[in-house]
Design a protein around this motif. Structure first.
Motif, PDB file in Angstrom:
ATOM      1  N   LEU A   1     -33.780  23.054  53.318  1.00 56.40           N
ATOM      2  CA  LEU A   1     -35.211  23.347  53.198  1.00 56.40           C
ATOM      3  C   LEU A   1     -35.677  24.023  54.481  1.00 56.40           C
ATOM      4  N   ILE A   2     -36.232  25.206  54.334  1.00 55.58           N
ATOM      5  CA  ILE A   2     -36.810  25.930  55.470  1.00 55.58           C
ATOM      6  C   ILE A   2     -38.304  26.016  55.210  1.00 55.58           C
ATOM      7  N   GLN A   3     -39.079  25.440  56.120  1.00 52.12           N
ATOM      8  CA  GLN A   3     -40.511  25.251  55.845  1.00 52.12           C
ATOM      9  C   GLN A   3     -41.324  25.456  57.122  1.00 52.12           C
ATOM     10  N   SER A   4     -42.441  26.124  56.965  1.00 50.35           N
ATOM     11  CA  SER A   4     -43.333  26.315  58.106  1.00 50.35           C
ATOM     12  C   SER A   4     -43.975  24.992  58.489  1.00 50.35           C
TER      13      SER A   4
ATOM     14  N   THR B   1     -36.037  31.060  45.116  1.00 54.73           N
ATOM     15  CA  THR B   1     -36.357  29.661  45.443  1.00 54.73           C
ATOM     16  C   THR B   1     -37.310  29.623  46.634  1.00 54.73           C
ATOM     17  N   ILE B   2     -38.508  30.188  46.385  1.00 55.13           N
ATOM     18  CA  ILE B   2     -39.585  30.204  47.383  1.00 55.13           C
ATOM     19  C   ILE B   2     -40.790  29.527  46.746  1.00 55.13           C
TER      20      ILE B   2
ATOM     21  N   GLU C   1     -21.912  29.198  56.175  1.00 56.38           N
ATOM     22  CA  GLU C   1     -20.704  29.917  55.766  1.00 56.38           C
ATOM     23  C   GLU C   1     -19.634  29.848  56.846  1.00 56.38           C
ATOM     24  N   GLY C   2     -20.081  29.844  58.098  1.00 60.04           N
ATOM     25  CA  GLY C   2     -19.154  29.831  59.218  1.00 60.04           C
ATOM     26  C   GLY C   2     -18.374  28.543  59.370  1.00 60.04           C
ATOM     27  N   THR C   3     -18.827  27.477  58.729  1.00 55.99           N
ATOM     28  CA  THR C   3     -18.097  26.204  58.829  1.00 55.99           C
ATOM     29  C   THR C   3     -16.813  26.208  57.997  1.00 55.99           C
ATOM     30  N   GLY C   4     -16.755  27.081  56.990  1.00 54.57           N
ATOM     31  CA  GLY C   4     -15.594  27.104  56.109  1.00 54.57           C
ATOM     32  C   GLY C   4     -15.542  25.936  55.137  1.00 54.57           C
ATOM     33  N   LYS C   5     -16.592  25.123  55.104  1.00 53.93           N
ATOM     34  CA  LYS C   5     -16.628  23.928  54.244  1.00 53.93           C
ATOM     35  C   LYS C   5     -17.408  24.138  52.958  1.00 53.93           C
ATOM     36  N   VAL C   6     -18.027  25.329  52.829  1.00 58.32           N
ATOM     37  CA  VAL C   6     -18.929  25.527  51.693  1.00 58.32           C
ATOM     38  C   VAL C   6     -18.545  26.764  50.896  1.00 58.32           C
ATOM     39  N   THR C   7     -19.163  26.869  49.723  1.00 54.93           N
ATOM     40  CA  THR C   7     -18.939  28.026  48.859  1.00 54.93           C
ATOM     41  C   THR C   7     -20.222  28.324  48.086  1.00 54.93           C
ATOM     42  N   ASP C   8     -20.317  29.526  47.534  1.00 52.17           N
ATOM     43  CA  ASP C   8     -21.469  29.938  46.709  1.00 52.17           C
ATOM     44  C   ASP C   8     -22.801  29.764  47.432  1.00 52.17           C
ATOM     45  N   VAL C   9     -22.886  30.271  48.650  1.00 48.14           N
ATOM     46  CA  VAL C   9     -24.139  30.196  49.412  1.00 48.14           C
ATOM     47  C   VAL C   9     -25.113  31.227  48.845  1.00 48.14           C
ATOM     48  N   THR C  10     -26.337  30.801  48.539  1.00 49.64           N
ATOM     49  CA  THR C  10     -27.337  31.717  47.976  1.00 49.64           C
ATOM     50  C   THR C  10     -28.578  31.763  48.856  1.00 49.64           C
ATOM     51  N   SER C  11     -29.155  32.942  48.939  1.00 49.04           N
ATOM     52  CA  SER C  11     -30.378  33.135  49.713  1.00 49.04           C
ATOM     53  C   SER C  11     -31.588  32.965  48.815  1.00 49.04           C
ATOM     54  N   PRO C  12     -32.675  32.406  49.336  1.00 46.01           N
ATOM     55  CA  PRO C  12     -33.885  32.233  48.509  1.00 46.01           C
ATOM     56  C   PRO C  12     -34.474  33.562  48.055  1.00 46.01           C
TER      57      PRO C  12
ATOM     58  N   GLY D   1     -45.585  30.136  49.396  1.00 47.05           N
ATOM     59  CA  GLY D   1     -44.814  31.045  50.234  1.00 47.05           C
ATOM     60  C   GLY D   1     -44.399  30.473  51.568  1.00 47.05           C
ATOM     61  N   ARG D   2     -44.615  29.178  51.799  1.00 45.62           N
ATOM     62  CA  ARG D   2     -44.334  28.590  53.115  1.00 45.62           C
ATOM     63  C   ARG D   2     -43.043  27.769  53.137  1.00 45.62           C
ATOM     64  N   SER D   3     -42.353  27.679  51.999  1.00 44.23           N
ATOM     65  CA  SER D   3     -41.104  26.919  51.933  1.00 44.23           C
ATOM     66  C   SER D   3     -40.075  27.714  51.134  1.00 44.23           C
ATOM     67  N   ALA D   4     -38.807  27.585  51.533  1.00 42.71           N
ATOM     68  CA  ALA D   4     -37.730  28.282  50.829  1.00 42.71           C
ATOM     69  C   ALA D   4     -36.466  27.432  50.880  1.00 42.71           C
ATOM     70  N   LEU D   5     -35.565  27.702  49.932  1.00 39.39           N
ATOM     71  CA  LEU D   5     -34.339  26.903  49.835  1.00 39.39           C
ATOM     72  C   LEU D   5     -33.101  27.785  49.916  1.00 39.39           C
ATOM     73  N   VAL D   6     -32.197  27.414  50.825  1.00 34.94           N
ATOM     74  CA  VAL D   6     -30.853  27.986  50.854  1.00 34.94           C
ATOM     75  C   VAL D   6     -29.945  26.975  50.170  1.00 34.94           C
ATOM     76  N   GLN D   7     -29.215  27.419  49.146  1.00 35.76           N
ATOM     77  CA  GLN D   7     -28.411  26.483  48.361  1.00 35.76           C
ATOM     78  C   GLN D   7     -26.936  26.861  48.419  1.00 35.76           C
ATOM     79  N   PHE D   8     -26.071  25.841  48.364  1.00 35.74           N
ATOM     80  CA  PHE D   8     -24.625  26.077  48.394  1.00 35.74           C
ATOM     81  C   PHE D   8     -23.913  24.831  47.877  1.00 35.74           C
ATOM     82  N   ASP D   9     -22.612  24.965  47.642  1.00 37.87           N
ATOM     83  CA  ASP D   9     -21.784  23.852  47.181  1.00 37.87           C
ATOM     84  C   ASP D   9     -20.746  23.511  48.240  1.00 37.87           C
ATOM     85  N   MET D  10     -20.400  22.234  48.297  1.00 39.19           N
ATOM     86  CA  MET D  10     -19.332  21.792  49.188  1.00 39.19           C
ATOM     87  C   MET D  10     -17.976  22.069  48.534  1.00 39.19           C
ATOM     88  N   ARG D  11     -17.015  22.489  49.321  1.00 38.57           N
ATOM     89  CA  ARG D  11     -15.660  22.674  48.805  1.00 38.57           C
ATOM     90  C   ARG D  11     -14.996  21.310  48.587  1.00 38.57           C
ATOM     91  N   GLY D  12     -14.072  21.241  47.632  1.00 40.02           N
ATOM     92  CA  GLY D  12     -13.296  20.022  47.436  1.00 40.02           C
ATOM     93  C   GLY D  12     -13.959  19.030  46.488  1.00 40.02           C
TER      94      GLY D  12
END
Length: 755
Positions: free
Chosen positions: A80-83, A123-124, A107-118, A128-139
């Motif tokens: 959650l990215i929020q003002s 997903t805003i 993405e740089g951790t190498g532990k996740v996959t399918d990272v999506t931008s809001p 307009g003051r909150s947004a979501l970056v979503q991803f899945d854990m590998r494994g």
């Protein structure tokens, strides 16, 4: 009848007699049984309940489709990215920079996959003051909590560089890790502290180390054997960690109680001047029989959970049933053998100022541990039984009254854990900005060809109508699994963490949106699951199980009381008093956790509801456990009546002579259950408080006031047994553990009374 010629009959007496004569064989068989059960259980391994078997209905259908397709759903995470002050919007450069930094960091951790931008997934929030970056854990999703720490650290580093924004991660993996860190040791501490607490109370009760260790030893070995048996049985009926915890709780309570009843009676008979052999025989025929009657009743009550159709309840019921049965068998077999082997050495390790002999009041017949406190109470109760019944029953009904407005639901994250954890605050902020976004409904769509035009059109139509119907504010996300011809549709529900409103949104999806879209395509299955759906399906199934479970437990308990005491009156009063005890426990739960009366004393502010599974679980557990005291006390009263005392004298004698052991047993149970009441999770706190309060009420108001007052009012009608019931099996005992000095049983008019 002489001291050495006590006549006994019955299963408990025969088992105790055999064990006392074949001491080493009895101990050896028990040890072999425990070792074999543990060894075979360890070799077999434990099969746990699958997600697809947890519930019936749509939740079960969805889980089965996913399982059959071999799809492993990953643990999803959200940032959650929020003002913080509302000045920044998602369109501002600083906000965009933070989003980019989060995407790059995770993405740089190498532990996740399918990272999506809001900005790609919309997903805003509306403001307009909150947004979501979503991803899945590998494994594997079940172990994702063990791998999520580098991702959490990466998000924290981004937060340090953007002070005007709130950047927080939440999801299945991060919640798993947070709760394991915060509460993972909670249960272990409770389980480990329960045994020392029980031992400490037993030391006070017996005043000797060896005597105090015996009940704990029996309970622990019964629990160890049952753990092994659970592994074997799990291949037929799967078990769970919850069932294991409940088994430990019940096993410790009944294991200690049963041994306590037996040991105290054996010591009492020896202190009355009987030789060791006679004392053991009397204890076997009296307390041993009470243990069997009580144990069978508890087993029947636990078996009631098998009628719920809920896999978790079935596992808890079977595990509890097994540990009670094992503890009961151990109490009437290996315990007499150990007492025979130890003899006077059971008094070894006396603790100064605590040894019970210093508190016993001697009389002509020997030592008798009659309680001065309960003697005084009983004097008043038996002198004014009508007033006693009115006051005690009135008080219990008043305590039970709040239960009429009981509200049950699966507790949300903030209800379960309060605001003590930062992730709970994140959960609340996410739900406020994106209602239902933290726990969306999940539509599992299965088709012959998921990419067929009519299916794709129906999916698009479903997504649009989910929003236009008012069930969701979006965004509705669709994930396709082409190879398996399955699609997952994630729908944030309007209502968010308010389960009542979210449930109404779910009903719109199931009853209106789905039939008008996906329901029109032949060959398409579209069960709707998720947390809200699971909660609703669970509630619906549990509601349907209440009547059969209650009926089964009450009817069978009534039958056992009828056969064990051959008294219609005692069977009826047993059921009524137990129901009153359970009702009072319900009332306390509602008053504290729903209405908040005294909630600060147990750390339960703001919960506002009782967790769904607890009322039925408490009924089954309490109805079984309360029979321990009831059978023990009534057996002693009946025994005194058989020896020629009047009913009033028998009540006085039965209650005051069992007061010490019932008090000790109740204190142990209350202490063990209260430990669970100190845990941080509200569901466990509710269970602990409910059990502790019920046992305390049961051992004091019910057994010390209401039972003797009711029996005093009924008089000789306590032993009423219609002639048409005489054909029923006779499961009573007819021992005469002391010389009959009062002659045959007579009523107040001098007529012989068949008891």
């Amino acid at each position: 009848m002489g001291n050495g010629e006590t006549r006994v009959r019955g299963l408990a007496a025969r088992a105790g007699g055999w064990s006392a004569r074949h001491r080493w064989a009895a101990v050896g068989i028990w040890v072999l049984f425990v070792v074999l059960a543990m060894g075979l259980g360890s070799a077999a391994g434990r099969v746990d309940v699958k997600d697809s078997d947890q519930l019936k209905g749509e939740t079960h259908t969805a889980a089965k489709i996913i399982e059959d397709a071999g799809i492993e759903e990953p643990a999803s995470e959200t940032v959650l990215i929020q003002s913080k002050d509302g000045s920044l919007k998602a369109t501002d450069a600083e906000f965009r920079s933070a989003v980019t930094a989060v995407v790059k960091a995770v993405e740089g951790t190498g532990k996740v996959t399918d990272v999506t931008s809001p900005y790609d997934t919309r997903t805003i929030s509306k403001d307009g003051r909150s947004a979501l970056v979503q991803f899945d854990m590998r494994g594997d999703s079940d172990t994702a909590g063990e791998r999520v720490e580098p991702v959490l650290n990466a998000v924290e580093d981004v937060q340090k560089d953007h002070g005007s924004l709130r950047i927080e991660e939440i999801g299945g993996a991060s919640m798993m890790k947070t709760f394991d860190d915060a509460f993972g040791d909670d249960f272990q501490k409770a389980e480990y502290s329960a045994v020392p607490v029980a031992l400490g109370i037993l030391l006070i009760a017996f005043g000797a180390l060896v005597a105090a260790l015996l009940p704990v030893l029996l309970a622990v070995t019964a629990i160890m054997a049952t753990m092994g048996l659970m592994g074997i049985v799990s291949h037929v009926m799967p078990m769970s960690d919850t069932a294991n915890s409940v088994m430990l709780l019940v096993g410790l309570a009944v294991g200690v109680d049963y041994c306590l009843f037996y040991l105290r009676r054996e010591r009492e008979e020896r202190q009355a001047g009987r030789d060791a052999q006679t004392a053991l025989r009397v204890a076997a025929a009296t307390s041993g029989r009470a243990i069997i009657v009580s144990g069978v009743t508890v087993c029947v009550a636990m078996a009631g959970m098998l009628f719920t159709g809920l896999a978790e309840f079935e596992a808890m019921g079977l595990a509890s049933l097994m540990v009670v049965a094992v503890a009961m068998v151990g109490s009437v077999t290996v315990l007499p053998a150990l007492l025979s082997l130890l003899g006077e050495r059971v008094e070894k390790g006396k603790i100064p100022f605590l040894h019970p002999e210093s508190r016993l009041r001697r009389n002509k017949g020997g030592a008798n541990s009659e309680s001065r406190f309960w003697t005084a109470v009983l004097k008043g109760v038996l002198a004014r039984p009508v007033i006693s019944v009115a006051v005690a029953a009135g008080a219990l009904l008043a305590i039970a009254a709040p239960a009429l407005g009981m509200k049950t639901q699966n507790l949300t994250l903030d209800q379960e854990f309060g605001d003590s954890l930062p992730i709970v605050q994140t959960y609340n902020r996410l739900n406020e900005a994106f209602p239902g976004g933290s726990d969306p409904a999940e539509v599992v769509v299965k088709a012959d060809d998921i990419n067929a035009p009519e299916v794709k059109s129906a999916l698009a139509d479903f997504r649009d109508r989910a929003v236009s119907s008012g069930a969701s504010r979006g965004p509705v996300e669709i994930k396709l699994h082409d190879e398996q011809n399955i699609a997952f549709v994630y729908v944030p529900l309007v209502g968010g963490s308010d389960l009542d409103k979210a449930g109404a949104s779910l009903d719109k999806l199931r009853d209106d949106v789905r039939p008008a879209t996906l329901g029109k395509v032949d060959g398409v299955e579209a069960p709707i699951t998720g947390q809200v759906a699971g909660s609703k399906d669970f509630n619906d199934q549990l509601a349907g199980a209440v009547v059969p479970v209650f009926a089964f437990v009450v009817v069978f308990a009534f039958g056992l009381m009828l056969l064990s005491f051959r008294s219609l009156t005692i069977a009826v009063t047993s059921i009524v008093l137990n129901l009153l005890s359970v009702g009072a426990a319900y009332g306390i739960l509602v008053a504290v956790f729903q209405h908040g009366w005294g909630a600060s004393l147990v750390g339960a502010e703001g919960v506002g509801a009782i967790i769904t599974w607890l009322p039925l679980f408490l009924f089954v557990i309490l109805f079984g456990l309360s029979m321990d005291y009831h059978v023990f006390v009534v057996s002693r009263i009946r025994e005194a009546r058989l020896r020629g005392r009047t009913t009033k004298d028998a009540i006085q004698h039965g209650v005051v002579t069992t007061a010490g052991v019932v008090t000790s047993a109740a204190v142990i149970m209350v202490a063990v259950f209260a430990i669970f009441g100190t845990l941080s999770m509200q569901s466990m706190k509710q269970m602990g408080v409910g059990l502790a309060a019920a046992v305390l009420i049961d051992a004091t108001i019910i057994r010390g006031v209401l039972l003797p007052a009711v029996m005093a009012l009924l008089g000789e009608r306590n032993w009423y047994f219609p002639k048409w019931l005489h054909r029923l099996p006779d499961m009573t005992h007819d021992e005469a553990p002391e010389a009959v000095t009062h002659g045959p049983a007579h009523d107040d008019k001098g007529e012989r009374v068949p008891v």
